[in-house]
Structures are given as structure tokens and as C-alpha cells.
Design an enzyme around this catalytic site. Structure first.
Site, PDB file in Angstrom:
ATOM      1  N   HIS A 265       0.825  -1.211   0.000  1.00 18.65           N
ATOM      2  CA  HIS A 265       0.000   0.000   0.000  1.00 18.65           C
ATOM      3  C   HIS A 265       0.865   1.269   0.000  1.00 18.65           C
ATOM      4  O   HIS A 265       0.721   2.130  -0.875  1.00 18.65           O
ATOM      5  CB  HIS A 265      -0.909  -0.019   1.238  1.00 18.65           C
ATOM      6  CG  HIS A 265      -1.791   1.183   1.365  1.00 18.65           C
ATOM      7  ND1 HIS A 265      -3.095   1.192   0.947  1.00 18.65           N
ATOM      8  CD2 HIS A 265      -1.539   2.429   1.849  1.00 18.65           C
ATOM      9  CE1 HIS A 265      -3.614   2.401   1.161  1.00 18.65           C
ATOM     10  NE2 HIS A 265      -2.699   3.160   1.717  1.00 18.65           N
ATOM     11  N   GLU A 266       1.757   1.356   0.967  1.00 20.42           N
ATOM     12  CA  GLU A 266       2.571   2.574   1.072  1.00 20.42           C
ATOM     13  C   GLU A 266       3.479   2.740  -0.137  1.00 20.42           C
ATOM     14  O   GLU A 266       3.782   3.863  -0.546  1.00 20.42           O
ATOM     15  CB  GLU A 266       3.378   2.576   2.378  1.00 20.42           C
ATOM     16  CG  GLU A 266       2.532   2.563   3.662  1.00 20.42           C
ATOM     17  CD  GLU A 266       1.484   3.670   3.751  1.00 20.42           C
ATOM     18  OE1 GLU A 266       1.702   4.753   3.170  1.00 20.42           O
ATOM     19  OE2 GLU A 266       0.427   3.449   4.391  1.00 20.42           O
ATOM     20  N   HIS A 269       1.757   4.763  -2.732  1.00 17.39           N
ATOM     21  CA  HIS A 269       1.898   6.209  -2.500  1.00 17.39           C
ATOM     22  C   HIS A 269       3.292   6.665  -2.950  1.00 17.39           C
ATOM     23  O   HIS A 269       3.448   7.713  -3.579  1.00 17.39           O
ATOM     24  CB  HIS A 269       1.764   6.531  -1.007  1.00 17.39           C
ATOM     25  CG  HIS A 269       0.367   6.425  -0.475  1.00 17.39           C
ATOM     26  ND1 HIS A 269      -0.659   7.215  -0.935  1.00 17.39           N
ATOM     27  CD2 HIS A 269      -0.174   5.639   0.498  1.00 17.39           C
ATOM     28  CE1 HIS A 269      -1.774   6.925  -0.263  1.00 17.39           C
ATOM     29  NE2 HIS A 269      -1.501   5.963   0.600  1.00 17.39           N
ATOM     30  N   GLU A 295      -4.557   7.994  -2.784  1.00 15.99           N
ATOM     31  CA  GLU A 295      -5.067   6.717  -2.285  1.00 15.99           C
ATOM     32  C   GLU A 295      -5.445   5.786  -3.439  1.00 15.99           C
ATOM     33  O   GLU A 295      -5.402   4.563  -3.294  1.00 15.99           O
ATOM     34  CB  GLU A 295      -6.257   6.967  -1.353  1.00 15.99           C
ATOM     35  CG  GLU A 295      -6.629   5.800  -0.466  1.00 15.99           C
ATOM     36  CD  GLU A 295      -5.580   5.455   0.592  1.00 15.99           C
ATOM     37  OE1 GLU A 295      -4.603   6.205   0.770  1.00 15.99           O
ATOM     38  OE2 GLU A 295      -5.745   4.397   1.243  1.00 15.99           O
TER      39      GLU A 295
END
Ligand code: ZN
Length: 501
Positions: A265-266, A269, A295
């Protein structure tokens, strides 16, 4: 002759650098800083915020903006200078409304509240957190009053993270989602035993967890030469340059998901920030354009890629190599179904794709009620548990697993949560468009290759930095406004197959 545009850009670049320095102080606060330093760090960060705010909102900036607008007249809309002027004007008009002492106090309160929250969360002690949160909410209400609004006070806060977004838009988005999502979750709930995820709950050596996840994100294209991963109480991504983009994670030695999917997930970003065009380095245009767009990137890499069957045909054998004892005799189908198990759970960041937006809906309603004065901070834990019961059908046994789980409110990030749902919905809309443009993308994912997908995202989203507002960017990239149809199709297809519904 003095050139106002040149002077303006120099000033904006200084402001950008100072903001990045303040972000570095915050990264340190969340990853390295000893607890005893909380007071001094709050002082440092609040002074920085004051200087930045004073420099950016000075009358001189306004004068340069006016003069530069004349000089840049006739430039193309997506020209760097025209875009700089648009973005700077918007930021200026907005921040000019905030008094410097309020900006300073919000930063100070946020730095102090972080540790109060972290301790309250560790000790399951909501009461000890109430004064800090009450203070923060009152500051954010003051800020919202300064920004001004027409319909709902919460609009003023939403606009900070998602330019142009209104409370009514969020209500409509959740209404659309609820229509399809609630029956889907209910149908899955009736077949909850169809998926067993016990293979994910075993002893998993933390260093091996890290090595595997970091190997995957390297394959995604996350560049460790321009980034790094550290531990934090609440995972996040931050950056101080296009060439210094850092992510954080947390580990559970008895559960594979938090660090694995948190890292994916990170890194999503991170990939956004790393792939902003290098020509924008150090300028006000470097960086993601909104939290919702941000997001969409993290959710795309975490879920649409990282929880797909194709992805695990390639990576499951690699993971088995790290954990032969735990996973050696598990087959791919069992593992794939396990990581996609749908069941109501307490922790948002660990929620499955189907119930995730229900977590966001309850936070949106609670924070909108908090700033509107309809729920008081000392009623918040009970209000949380009621919403949890209503939306997820479960009541957290502790506040640590409930109202204390998220870092956001302690930092004054009110109006932030809805961007998670925007991003989730948008991730499916973007992916649909990307594979229409190049149908080889899913095949490549099955080979552990991601350059075509990353290239499409770089071309359509990343490179532009802040040039376009979210609505413009979505329209340009997908040819239509944000819509929930792609996301619901994605969910129905995927979970229909897994759950036989
Ligand atoms: Zn995120």
C-alpha cells in the site's frame, strides 16, 4: 526589468523546501524520536509552520501573483508556469484566511497529541486522550470558520485534502456505494465459512516478512536508492523531494497481512511521488495533487495488483521459499482465498476490500458530527461503538481496537477519511482504463513484471504532480468523472468467484 514570475517561483520554491524540512521533522517524530523530545519537537515544528505561513501568505506573495499573472497571460493551460500560478493562487487564497497563530497552534497541538494518542492507544485509555482531542477539534472548527463555507462546516475541511469536494458529494458517493455494497457484504456473510484464512495466522519471522515485501516493491519499481522503509505506529508515506520518498510499516509476528499489504500500500503512494516529472523537483507542483488521487495509487498496488490471482501465481512460490514450514504445503488457491477473505473486522487498515468502505463511512459521519458539534469528544467512544455495530455488526472489545485505532484525529486530519473511499473507487476505474489501453498488463503481473502498468500510471497520473485538480485529472486519465461502477463490477466479479455467489 524585474520579472515577477521568476521572483514568485523563487519564493514558492523556498516555501516548498521549508515544508519539506518540516515533513522531515514529522517523519523523525513518527519513526525515531525518543518520547522525551515531544515538547521540543512540537516547538520546532510550530515555529517552522509559522515561518512558512508568514512567508507564503505575505502581501508580497499576493503582489507577485498578480503581476506574474499578467506576464504569463496566454500560456497553455498545462504549461508549467500557468499551472504554477493556478496552484499557488488557490493555496494562497485559502491559507491567507488562516491567522498565523492558529497555524502555529495546530502544528504544536498535533505534534504533542501524537504521543498522547500513541500512549492512550497502547494503554487502551481513551479518557487520557480526551483533552488533547477536544483541543484539536476546537482548533479545526476555528480553522473551518476562517476558511468559510456555505452548506456544511465540514466542507471547509474536506477542501483541504480534496479540492472542490463537498459533504453532499461524499453523502452521494456513500449512498451509491451502500446500495450495492451492503447486499454484497450480506451475501458473502451468509457464506462466511467458504474461506479459511488460518494459514495467515502463524509464526512469521519479521525479518523475512520485510525481505519478501521489500523484494516485491522493488519489482513494482519502488527505488530504494531514492527511498527507504522504517517502522511506525501508524504506517504512512512521506517525501522531502521527488528523490527522497519514504515509507513506513508495522509488523505482526503472528500475522502476515499488516506488514505485507501495508508495505504494498505505502509503496503505491511512494511510486506516485517518485514518478512526478523531475522538471518539477523543488517546485510547488511537485507531489500528489490530492489525497484521493494518492489513495487510488496505494489501493491499486495493494489490492488490485497485490491481492490478484495473477500476482500470486508468480509470488506465492517466492513467499513459500521464505516460509517453507508455514506455507510449503499450502496450495495457491487456499492462499489466494485466504488473503481475500471477507469478514467484518475492527481495524480499518487491515479490512478486506468489501468491508473497507464501511469503515470509512462511519468515520466520515463521526467527524462531520464532531465539527458540527453534534457529537462531543467525551461521547465519541460510545458513538464509535454504535456505528460499528450498525455498519459492521460488531462492537470492538477495547477502544484500542475501536476509536483509538487511527492516528488522524490526533493530528487534526479531519476531512481526510473520505479520500480513502474516493481512492478505492478510483483505483478500479483507473485499472480498467489501463488494461483497456494495454491488455498485456494482467499477463505481465502474472510474471512479476509491472513496467507497463507503472508506465501507464506515470503517463496519466504521476508525472503531472499538482498541475491538475483531481476532477480534471480523473477526466483526462479515464475520459469520465469519478464513478463507483468499475469498483462494484470489480468487487462482484472477484468475490462472486471466490464465494460462489
Ligand atoms: Zn494510503
Amino acid at each position: 526589468m524585474a520579472d515577477a514570475l521568476t521572483d514568485l517561483k523563487a519564493r514558492l520554491n523556498d516555501v516548498t523546501s521549508l515544508n519539506q524540512i518540516n515533513a522531515l521533522l514529522d517523519w523523525d517524530l513518527q519513526t525515531q524520536m525518543p518520547e522525551g523530545a515531544a515538547e521540543s519537537r512540537a516547538r520546532h515544528m510550530s515555529i517552522m509552520s509559522r515561518l512558512i505561513h508568514e512567508m507564503f501568505t505575505a502581501d508580497e506573495t499576493g503582489k507577485l501573483l498578480d503581476e506574474a499573472a499578467v506576464e504569463a497571460k496566454g500560456a497553455d493551460y498545462d504549461d508549467d508556469d500557468a499551472s504554477t500560478l493556478r496552484v499557488a493562487r488557490r493555496d494562497y487564497d485559502r491559507l491567507k484566511k488562516l491567522p498565523t497563530d492558529l497555524v502555529e497552534e495546530i502544528t504544536r497541538a498535533s505534534a504533542l497529541a501524537h504521543n498522547v494518542w500513541a500512549k492512550a492507544r497502547a494503554d487502551n485509555d481513551f479518557k487520557s486522550y480526551i483533552p488533547a482531542l477536544e483541543h484539536m477539534i476546537s482548533l479545526k472548527i476555528k480553522a473551518a470558520e476562517c476558511y468559510g463555507y456555505t452548506d456544511h462546516i465540514y466542507d471547509a475541511l474536506l477542501d483541504e485534502y480534496e479540492p472542490g469536494l463537498k459533504t453532499a458529494d461524499v453523502d452521494k458517493m456513500f449512498e451509491d456505494l451502500r446500495k450495492d455494497l451492503v447486499p454484497l457484504v450480506k451475501a458473502i456473510g451468509e457464506r462466511v465459512d467458504a474461506v479459511d484464512d488460518s494459514v495467515l495466522h502463524q509464526d512469521f519471522d519479521v525479518d523475512k516478512q520485510r525481505a519478501f515485501a521489500e523484494g516485491v516493491i522493488k519489482d513494482f519499481g519502488y527505488d530504494f536508492n531514492r527511498g527507504r522503509q522504517d517502522r511506525a505506529v501508524h504506517p504512512f508515506c512521506t517525501n522531502f523531494s521527488i528523490n527522497d520518498v519514504r515509507i513506513t510499516t508495522r509488523f505482526d509476528p503472528r500475522w502476515l497481512n499488516p506488514a505485507l499489504f501495508g508495505t504494498l500500500h505505502e509503496s503505491g503512494h511512494g511510486l506516485y511521488e517518485l514518478n512526478v516529472d523531475q522538471s518539477l523537483e523543488g517546485t510547488i507542483l511537485a507531489g500528489g495533487t490530492s489525497l484521493g488521487i494518492h489513495e487510488s495509487q496505494s489501493r491499486l498496488w495493494e489490492n488490485i495488483v497485490g491481492r490478484s490471482h495473477a500476482f500470486w501465481t508468480h509470488y506465492f512460490p517466492v513467499l513459500q521459499g521464505y516460509f517453507p514450514q508455514q506455507l510449503g504445503s499450502v496450495d495457491l488457491e487456499t492462499f489466494y482465498r485466504a488473503i481475500n477473505k471477507v469478514h467484518p473486522s475492527f481495524i480499518r487498515v487491515e479490512a478486506d476490500e468489501a468491508t473497507y468502505n464501511l469503515h470509512i463511512m462511519m468515520r466520515f459521519e463521526l467527524e462531520a458530527a464532531l465539527v458540527a458539534g453534534k457529537v462531543k469528544v467525551n461521547e465519541l467512544a460510545d458513538a464509535w461503538n454504535e456505528k460499528s455495530k450498525a455498519y459492521l455488526g460488531i462492537v470492538p472489545p477495547t477502544d484500542t481496537l475501536g476509536v483509538l485505532q487511527d492516528v488522524h484525529w490526533s493530528m487534526g486530519l479531519l476531512g481526510y477519511f473520505p479520500t480513502y473511499s474516493i481512492g478505492t473507487i478510483l483505483s478500479a476505474q483507473l485499472y480498467e482504463k489501463a488494461i483497456a489501453a494495454d491488455p498485456s498488463i494482467p499477463v505481465e503481473i502474472g510474471q512479476g513484471k509491472f513496467s507497463t502498468l507503472l508506465g501507464w500510471l506515470r503517463e496519466n497520473i504521476h508525472q503531472h504532480g499538482r498541475k491538475f485538480e483531481p476532477k480534471e485529472l480523473i477526466q483526462r486519465a479515464t475520459g469520465e468523472p469519478l464513478q463507483a461502477r468499475s469498483y462494484m463490477n470489480y468487487l462482484k466479479t472477484k468475490f462472486g468467484a471466490i464465494y460462489g455467489i
